[in-house]
Design a protein around this motif. Sequence first.
Motif, PDB file in Angstrom:
ATOM      1  N   ILE A 182       7.304  75.112  48.854  1.00  0.00           N
ATOM      2  CA  ILE A 182       6.945  73.781  49.281  1.00  0.00           C
ATOM      3  C   ILE A 182       5.528  73.647  49.735  1.00  0.00           C
ATOM      4  N   GLN A 183       4.916  74.837  50.000  1.00  0.00           N
ATOM      5  CA  GLN A 183       3.549  74.937  50.504  1.00  0.00           C
ATOM      6  C   GLN A 183       2.529  74.649  49.357  1.00  0.00           C
ATOM      7  N   LYS A 184       2.950  75.043  48.306  1.00  0.00           N
ATOM      8  CA  LYS A 184       2.002  75.163  47.050  1.00  0.00           C
ATOM      9  C   LYS A 184       1.755  73.691  46.692  1.00  0.00           C
ATOM     10  N   HIS A 185       0.931  72.931  47.526  1.00  0.00           N
ATOM     11  CA  HIS A 185       0.551  71.364  47.027  1.00  0.00           C
ATOM     12  C   HIS A 185       0.224  71.183  45.788  1.00  0.00           C
ATOM     13  N   PRO A 186      -0.327  71.955  45.009  1.00  0.00           N
ATOM     14  CA  PRO A 186      -0.732  71.390  43.643  1.00  0.00           C
ATOM     15  C   PRO A 186       0.486  71.369  42.623  1.00  0.00           C
ATOM     16  N   LEU A 187       1.481  71.943  43.135  1.00  0.00           N
ATOM     17  CA  LEU A 187       2.794  72.121  42.122  1.00  0.00           C
ATOM     18  C   LEU A 187       3.512  70.713  42.707  1.00  0.00           C
TER      19      LEU A 187
END
Length: 243
Positions: A29-34
């Motif tokens: 959930i910390q991978k904002h681009p995803l």
Amino acid sequence: MAKLNQILAVEKGVKASSQRAVADAHHTIQKHPLLSGLSRTYQPIDDEGEQLPPESTRVQVKAEEVLAEVGKALTKLFDVTATKDWTNTVAKADVVVDGTTLVEGAPVTYLLFLEKQLVDLYAFIAKLPTLDPAETWTFDDNAGAWRTEPVKTTRTKKVPRNHVLAEATDKHPAQVQVFTEDIVVGYWTKTAFSGALPARRVNELLARVQKLQDAVKYAREEANSVGVEDRRVGDAVFAYLFG
């Protein structure tokens, strides 16, 4: 019906997998681009203009789906733990040594406490000081301690003596050699006392602790063999939290 010991056997694995699932979800959930998507198209000003293909980026991670996965993983952990804890309130057994009940109806949590305490107690007793086996000891009620038999020894004193090597004559004085001689002047009577324990007493105490340890382990196994009633609390909890 499952047994408590079976629930205990799977609890560790369920906890590990749940923690791993939550950690993975937190990382994802910390991978904002995803979480981001894009769609754009291009239209030239007139028909003569350059034609460009549309562009799009698909949303790969959806927060609601991540929440659902976390809820699913934790629901199993909540249910297994609830089943264990509710059963622990009724899982009890007696601690019996040589036919005598020392602890009646002990819950599993207390039996686990006893096991740890007995391990520490065994280590303490094993280090107790013991009487010197080279001596013969008897217990002295007046002194409240162990004592040896009295041993009598002499006390000596060096006394100078003269040894005449040659008698005096009218021409030569006597030739005398001075030496010392050990003379008994008294007697010591020694009795040793000790507050230590006979080795047999320490071994007896260790044997008792071991016997009680075995009884506690047996009681724990008996308590852990009680049947469990499955508890389903996770669905309600996460329906409220993530619903």
